[in-house]
Design a protein around this motif. Structure first.
Motif, PDB file in Angstrom:
ATOM      1  N   LEU A   8    -104.619 -14.361 -57.878  1.00 53.48           N
ATOM      2  CA  LEU A   8    -103.356 -14.840 -57.320  1.00 53.48           C
ATOM      3  C   LEU A   8    -102.175 -14.216 -58.060  1.00 53.48           C
ATOM      4  O   LEU A   8    -101.206 -13.766 -57.446  1.00 53.48           O
ATOM      5  CB  LEU A   8    -103.318 -16.368 -57.429  1.00 53.48           C
ATOM      6  CG  LEU A   8    -102.345 -17.099 -56.526  1.00 53.48           C
ATOM      7  CD1 LEU A   8    -102.593 -16.765 -55.065  1.00 53.48           C
ATOM      8  CD2 LEU A   8    -102.451 -18.597 -56.766  1.00 53.48           C
ATOM      9  N   SER A   9    -102.282 -14.165 -59.366  1.00 51.98           N
ATOM     10  CA  SER A   9    -101.219 -13.579 -60.173  1.00 51.98           C
ATOM     11  C   SER A   9    -101.038 -12.095 -59.836  1.00 51.98           C
ATOM     12  O   SER A   9     -99.908 -11.613 -59.679  1.00 51.98           O
ATOM     13  CB  SER A   9    -101.561 -13.760 -61.660  1.00 51.98           C
ATOM     14  OG  SER A   9    -100.558 -13.202 -62.460  1.00 51.98           O
ATOM     15  N   ALA A  10    -102.132 -11.376 -59.699  1.00 51.24           N
ATOM     16  CA  ALA A  10    -102.074  -9.953 -59.361  1.00 51.24           C
ATOM     17  C   ALA A  10    -101.464  -9.751 -57.978  1.00 51.24           C
ATOM     18  O   ALA A  10    -100.670  -8.826 -57.751  1.00 51.24           O
ATOM     19  CB  ALA A  10    -103.479  -9.349 -59.415  1.00 51.24           C
ATOM     20  N   TYR A  11    -101.827 -10.624 -57.049  1.00 49.95           N
ATOM     21  CA  TYR A  11    -101.292 -10.533 -55.691  1.00 49.95           C
ATOM     22  C   TYR A  11     -99.783 -10.745 -55.686  1.00 49.95           C
ATOM     23  O   TYR A  11     -99.033  -9.963 -55.091  1.00 49.95           O
ATOM     24  CB  TYR A  11    -101.983 -11.578 -54.796  1.00 49.95           C
ATOM     25  CG  TYR A  11    -101.380 -11.682 -53.415  1.00 49.95           C
ATOM     26  CD1 TYR A  11    -101.650 -10.730 -52.438  1.00 49.95           C
ATOM     27  CD2 TYR A  11    -100.527 -12.737 -53.089  1.00 49.95           C
ATOM     28  CE1 TYR A  11    -101.088 -10.814 -51.177  1.00 49.95           C
ATOM     29  CE2 TYR A  11     -99.962 -12.832 -51.831  1.00 49.95           C
ATOM     30  CZ  TYR A  11    -100.248 -11.874 -50.884  1.00 49.95           C
ATOM     31  OH  TYR A  11     -99.682 -11.953 -49.636  1.00 49.95           O
ATOM     32  N   LYS A  15     -96.850  -7.982 -54.659  1.00 47.82           N
ATOM     33  CA  LYS A  15     -95.968  -8.239 -53.512  1.00 47.82           C
ATOM     34  C   LYS A  15     -94.528  -8.493 -53.928  1.00 47.82           C
ATOM     35  O   LYS A  15     -93.660  -8.716 -53.073  1.00 47.82           O
ATOM     36  CB  LYS A  15     -96.493  -9.452 -52.719  1.00 47.82           C
ATOM     37  CG  LYS A  15     -97.843  -9.205 -52.056  1.00 47.82           C
ATOM     38  CD  LYS A  15     -97.732  -8.127 -50.998  1.00 47.82           C
ATOM     39  CE  LYS A  15     -99.045  -7.913 -50.253  1.00 47.82           C
ATOM     40  NZ  LYS A  15     -98.927  -6.868 -49.213  1.00 47.82           N
ATOM     41  N   GLY A  16     -94.268  -8.507 -55.233  1.00 44.52           N
ATOM     42  CA  GLY A  16     -92.905  -8.735 -55.697  1.00 44.52           C
ATOM     43  C   GLY A  16     -92.431 -10.166 -55.527  1.00 44.52           C
ATOM     44  O   GLY A  16     -91.226 -10.414 -55.394  1.00 44.52           O
TER      45      GLY A  16
END
Ligand SMILES: [Zn+2]
Length: 94
Positions: A8-11, A15-16
């Motif tokens: 989730l953090s990477a996503y 996505k900014g």
């Protein structure tokens, strides 16, 4: 597919997505665990196992809710966007 906190953090980074709450500006969020179709949540996993079939047949929208830990503002993310990005990332990684 299960979505981990790291996923989730990477996503959100990719996505900014801004960290601050739109109401109070605090950047502390918690993920509300949500049971998948089988009702089970494993330790360390935030949510949720979803089948496309369930979505197609019931017009069910799989959502990942996050709660601001200061003011309680609730935001929702449609998990298909997250899952699609994770699949593309994992496929690119081989
Ligand atoms: Zn807030």
């Amino acid at each position: 597919m299960k979505i981990s906190a790291e996923d989730l953090s990477a996503y959100f980074d990719a996505k900014g997505v801004k960290d601050g709450c739109p109401l109070c500006g605090t950047d502390s969020w918690s993920v509300t665990p949500a049971a998948g179709p089988d009702g089970a949540i494993e330790a360390g996993e935030v949510a949720l196992e979803v089948t496309l079939q369930l979505v197609k047949t019931n017009s069910w929208v799989p959502m990942l809710p996050l709660v601001c830990q200061n003011c309680g503002f609730l935001r929702m993310h449609h998990t298909h966007w997250i899952q699609k990005w994770l699949e593309e990332r994992d496929n690119a990684a081989g």
